[in-house]
Design a protein around this motif. Structure first.
Motif, PDB file in Angstrom:
ATOM      1  N   ALA A 193       0.825  -1.205   0.000  1.00  0.00           N
ATOM      2  CA  ALA A 193       0.000   0.000   0.000  1.00  0.00           C
ATOM      3  C   ALA A 193       0.861   1.257   0.000  1.00  0.00           C
ATOM      4  O   ALA A 193       0.597   2.214  -0.740  1.00  0.00           O
ATOM      5  CB  ALA A 193      -0.936  -0.007   1.208  1.00  0.00           C
ATOM      6  N   ILE A 197       0.793   4.016  -3.110  1.00  0.00           N
ATOM      7  CA  ILE A 197       0.386   5.411  -2.894  1.00  0.00           C
ATOM      8  C   ILE A 197       1.548   6.363  -3.174  1.00  0.00           C
ATOM      9  O   ILE A 197       1.387   7.370  -3.871  1.00  0.00           O
ATOM     10  CB  ILE A 197      -0.135   5.593  -1.460  1.00  0.00           C
ATOM     11  N   TRP A 203      -7.323   8.983  -2.102  1.00  0.00           N
ATOM     12  CA  TRP A 203      -7.792   7.707  -2.606  1.00  0.00           C
ATOM     13  C   TRP A 203      -8.702   7.072  -1.563  1.00  0.00           C
ATOM     14  O   TRP A 203      -8.825   7.569  -0.438  1.00  0.00           O
ATOM     15  CB  TRP A 203      -6.620   6.786  -2.924  1.00  0.00           C
ATOM     16  N   ALA A 230      -4.474   6.501   2.718  1.00  0.00           N
ATOM     17  CA  ALA A 230      -5.334   6.593   1.530  1.00  0.00           C
ATOM     18  C   ALA A 230      -6.117   7.899   1.538  1.00  0.00           C
ATOM     19  O   ALA A 230      -6.244   8.575   0.503  1.00  0.00           O
ATOM     20  CB  ALA A 230      -6.274   5.399   1.475  1.00  0.00           C
ATOM     21  N   TRP A 238      -2.658   0.039  -7.021  1.00  0.00           N
ATOM     22  CA  TRP A 238      -3.730   0.399  -6.095  1.00  0.00           C
ATOM     23  C   TRP A 238      -5.014  -0.345  -6.436  1.00  0.00           C
ATOM     24  O   TRP A 238      -5.713  -0.837  -5.549  1.00  0.00           O
ATOM     25  CB  TRP A 238      -3.957   1.905  -6.109  1.00  0.00           C
TER      26      TRP A 238
END
Length: 325
Positions: free
Chosen positions: A10, A14, A69, A64, A22
């Motif tokens: 992750a 990102i 996101w 996130a 992603w």
């Protein structure tokens, strides 16, 4: 990058703005959640008791959100419900740790909940007031919570106290930035450390009017912490990228153009940004008597200026630089 746990995947996706990676994680995230909605570093084995990590879950949600996101709605809601249950004591997680960390973990969970409008003043009552004994990461989490949660008793005073504690820890000199508490800030088992703290401080400062004059120094200091072009951990690199994106949007949205002029005494030098778009250096001789340095930019944007004085001074007696042994 050779490691493949959920945090590392992750953070890499990102930080690199890798949309394909992603999308793959979004499709797989449900398989990493335990029955309480907390994410594990690896998918749980069949029949395994709930072993998801509250700290990892908070990190996934906060990172996130900061990047703009989101996880799939069902998985994200499950993670938020799991964190709320953890903060309220309805579920618990116990992991080996070098020191007591429950309060710090709850603050991280509250920070993620607050970002999604799911934290309440009552939940904040499960942690005590800001303490000088807390790691810097916990103070940054509380700062974020207090900015986002309305109705916290004495919220304004608590917010001022958090910022005072953070300012008291800053050690700045030249282009470097360190924390006086760094020896105790490396909470590696919670993925927290001084490099990530420096980046997160930049993120917090960009939205706070009282920190605007400090921003250039904080950004320079965070960048100076890199070694070999990177920070020390995947989480630090993630927060570092997000911090620089935010700062660029706030302070560097307009490209620099035109020319910058420096004048000291009778000497003048100019930098043409069309010829040197990445900037450059200018050396001006020190005048024999005192003089004022004048710097001006003629054109668009706001270039950075770093000043350094170089002088050879005869050493005729021992020199003590602030301390003596």
């Amino acid at each position: 990058y050779p490691y493949t746990c959920l945090e590392q995947q992750a953070s890499g996706a990102i930080a690199l703005r890798d949309a394909a990676a992603w999308a793959r994680l979004q499709a797989e995230i449900a398989g990493y959640l335990d029955s309480d909605g907390l994410a594990g570093y690896f998918p749980p084995a069949p029949g395994e008791p709930p072993r998801g990590s509250d700290r990892l879950t908070a990190h996934l949600l906060s990172a996130a959100h900061e990047a703009g996101w989101a996880w799939p709605a069902g998985a994200q809601d499950a993670m938020l419900r799991g964190l709320a249950a953890f903060v309220e004591g309805r579920i618990e997680r116990r992991f080996a740790a070098p020191r007591a960390d429950l309060e710090v973990r709850k603050l991280a969970a509250l920070e993620a909940l607050a970002r999604h409008g799911r934290a309440t003043p009552r939940q904040l009552g499960s942690v005590g007031p800001a303490s000088a004994a807390w790691p810097t990461s916990a103070l940054l989490d509380l700062w974020s919570v207090l900015r986002r949660v309305q109705g916290v008793p004495q919220g304004a005073q608590r917010l001022d106290e958090v910022q005072r504690l953070l300012r008291s820890r800053l050690l700045a000199g030249g282009t470097t930035l360190r924390f006086s508490t760094e020896a105790g800030d490396d909470w590696w088992w919670l993925m927290d450390g001084p490099d990530a703290n420096a980046a997160r401080l930049v993120l917090a400062a960009t939205t706070e009017p009282g920190w605007q004059d400090d921003l250039p120094r904080l950004v320079n200091g965070a960048l100076a912490r890199q070694r070999g072009g990177a920070w020390s951990t995947t989480t630090a690199n993630l927060w570092g990228v997000l911090a620089l994106e935010r700062f660029a949007a706030v302070a560097e949205a307009v490209p620099v153009a035109g020319r910058s002029v420096l004048q000291l005494g009778g000497a003048t030098q100019a930098l043409d940004w069309q010829a040197t778009p990445d900037g450059g250096a200018a050396t001006l001789p020190l005048p024999p008597a005192g003089a004022t340095l004048a710097a001006r930019h003629e054109g668009a944007g706001r270039p950075w200026l770093t000043l350094q004085t170089l002088a050879a001074v005869p050493l005729r007696a021992p020199l003590a630089a602030g301390y003596r042994i």
